[in-house]
Design a protein around this motif. Structure first.
Motif, PDB file in Angstrom:
ATOM      1  N   PRO A 135       0.819  -1.209   0.000  1.00  0.00           N
ATOM      2  CA  PRO A 135       0.000   0.000   0.000  1.00  0.00           C
ATOM      3  C   PRO A 135       0.857   1.265   0.000  1.00  0.00           C
ATOM      4  O   PRO A 135       1.826   1.367   0.752  1.00  0.00           O
ATOM      5  N   GLY A 136       0.513   2.207  -0.873  1.00  0.00           N
ATOM      6  CA  GLY A 136       1.218   3.478  -0.923  1.00  0.00           C
ATOM      7  C   GLY A 136       2.453   3.508  -1.803  1.00  0.00           C
ATOM      8  O   GLY A 136       2.985   4.581  -2.063  1.00  0.00           O
ATOM      9  N   MET A 137       2.917   2.348  -2.287  1.00  0.00           N
ATOM     10  CA  MET A 137       4.147   2.344  -3.086  1.00  0.00           C
ATOM     11  C   MET A 137       3.908   3.024  -4.438  1.00  0.00           C
ATOM     12  O   MET A 137       2.809   3.026  -4.974  1.00  0.00           O
ATOM     13  N   ALA A 138       4.961   3.624  -4.997  1.00  0.00           N
ATOM     14  CA  ALA A 138       4.862   4.337  -6.262  1.00  0.00           C
ATOM     15  C   ALA A 138       4.594   3.371  -7.415  1.00  0.00           C
ATOM     16  O   ALA A 138       4.943   2.189  -7.340  1.00  0.00           O
ATOM     17  N   LYS A 139       3.981   3.889  -8.470  1.00  0.00           N
ATOM     18  CA  LYS A 139       3.633   3.049  -9.621  1.00  0.00           C
ATOM     19  C   LYS A 139       4.878   2.404 -10.232  1.00  0.00           C
ATOM     20  O   LYS A 139       4.870   1.198 -10.532  1.00  0.00           O
ATOM     21  N   ASP A 140       5.942   3.172 -10.411  1.00  0.00           N
ATOM     22  CA  ASP A 140       7.162   2.622 -11.014  1.00  0.00           C
ATOM     23  C   ASP A 140       7.752   1.515 -10.148  1.00  0.00           C
ATOM     24  O   ASP A 140       8.249   0.510 -10.662  1.00  0.00           O
ATOM     25  N   ALA A 141       7.685   1.700  -8.841  1.00  0.00           N
ATOM     26  CA  ALA A 141       8.190   0.668  -7.924  1.00  0.00           C
ATOM     27  C   ALA A 141       7.325  -0.581  -8.015  1.00  0.00           C
ATOM     28  O   ALA A 141       7.832  -1.708  -7.967  1.00  0.00           O
ATOM     29  N   GLY A 142       6.024  -0.398  -8.172  1.00  0.00           N
ATOM     30  CA  GLY A 142       5.123  -1.542  -8.312  1.00  0.00           C
ATOM     31  C   GLY A 142       5.398  -2.329  -9.577  1.00  0.00           C
ATOM     32  O   GLY A 142       5.428  -3.560  -9.565  1.00  0.00           O
ATOM     33  N   VAL A 187      -4.558  -3.926  -9.529  1.00  0.00           N
ATOM     34  CA  VAL A 187      -3.893  -2.994  -8.618  1.00  0.00           C
ATOM     35  C   VAL A 187      -4.077  -1.591  -9.188  1.00  0.00           C
ATOM     36  O   VAL A 187      -3.844  -1.365 -10.370  1.00  0.00           O
ATOM     37  N   SER A 188      -4.531  -0.659  -8.359  1.00  0.00           N
ATOM     38  CA  SER A 188      -4.817   0.699  -8.811  1.00  0.00           C
ATOM     39  C   SER A 188      -3.865   1.696  -8.154  1.00  0.00           C
ATOM     40  O   SER A 188      -3.701   1.696  -6.929  1.00  0.00           O
ATOM     41  N   PHE A 189      -3.264   2.548  -8.994  1.00  0.00           N
ATOM     42  CA  PHE A 189      -2.321   3.552  -8.506  1.00  0.00           C
ATOM     43  C   PHE A 189      -2.890   4.952  -8.686  1.00  0.00           C
ATOM     44  O   PHE A 189      -3.376   5.309  -9.762  1.00  0.00           O
TER      45      PHE A 189
END
Length: 282
Positions: free
Chosen positions: A72-79, A200-202
């Motif tokens: 939860p809360g992680m950046a899109k690029d990191a995901g 998963v939604s960013f």
């Protein structure tokens, strides 16, 4: 004489056995010097040695702490860097960017195009409705007793124009309201499309929604197909309650704004997610 020969043979056999044992010990010592790990492995294979292997791990539990490396809360690029997601987004509705897990369905371009059109109409109509709501209608007024026919004609024209504006405004408000309904339908359609596969939604601020695939289960064994009774037994003490959306929800302990959501169908769990709806998409 025969006894002496037997004794000699016995002594010879004893010497041979002793030499073999000594040789084996020497070889074992040499092997251990060359490869201690190999020697230790061989020792554990001997009868009586400990041969207990690590217990196999079960399937990963779906939790608010994260799932498949996604937190939860992680950046899109990191995901995306975790490798757990497909690279192409499957929805851009509301300004969020949604992805499916690796191996999930390909983007539905027709649905995404429809989503974009619905959202554009929604934004346009509601902006116009807000602007119209801020306008003050022109007063119709009353004619004085000595008004001329020209004055009466002008007043009638003004009233007609006001009525026409009111009708246009009323239609605009109705269209804007319908666009809100259309957006709600688009959101529900997206949810249903990926209820079984998960998504998963960013948002701009990071991961805001983690939807579990159908095979996932929580640490308490709750997942798709779980009855409402079992769901209540597992989480009733943690604050599980029905929401206006028809889902069952309860807050994530220690994570402000985050909650578990369980979508129900026919008295059973049809999908589950961890989400923070306070995180806006844009």
């Amino acid at each position: 004489m025969g006894k002496n020969r037997a004794a000699v043979r016995a002594v010879g056999v004893g010497i041979s056995v002793a030499l073999l044992v000594a040789g084996a010990a020497a070889c074992s010592s040499d092997d251990k010097k060359k490869d201690p790990a190999k020697a230790d492995a061989a020792a554990t294979a001997q009868p009586g040695a400990s041969s207990a292997a690590p217990a196999p791990k079960g399937p990963e539990a779906f939790t608010a702490a994260g799932y498949r490396g996604l937190k939860p809360g992680m950046a899109k690029d990191a995901g995306l860097a975790t490798g757990a997601l497909e690279a192409a987004p499957v929805s851009l509705l509301d300004g969020c960017t949604d992805f499916v897990y690796k191996g999930g369905p390909a983007p539905d371009q027709a649905r995404m195009t429809a989503e974009a059109a619905t959202e554009a109409r929604y934004k346009d109509l509601n902006a116009k409705a807000d602007a119209a709501a801020g306008k003050t209608p022109a007063p119709g007024g009353t004619l004085p007793p000595n008004a001329s026919a020209k004055d009466a004609a002008a007043a009638a024209a003004g009233s007609a124009a006001a009525a026409k504006d009111s009708a246009a405004t009323a239609k605009l408000m109705a269209d804007a309201t319908q666009s809100i309904v259309d957006m709600m339908v688009a959101r529900e359609t997206k949810e249903k499309a990926y209820l079984a596969t998960g998504r998963v939604s960013f948002a701009a601020a990071g991961l805001r929604e983690l939807v579990a695939p159908a095979e996932a289960k929580t640490a308490e064994g709750i997942g798709a197909g779980t009855t409402l009774e079992a769901l209540q037994a597992a989480y009733g003490a943690k604050g599980l309650q029905p929401a206006k959306s028809g889902k069952y929800v309860f807050p994530v302990e220690g994570q402000q704004g985050w909650q578990y959501e369980f979508t129900m169908a026919d008295g059973k769990v049809a999908g589950m997610a961890v989400v923070n709806r306070d995180l806006k998409c844009v």
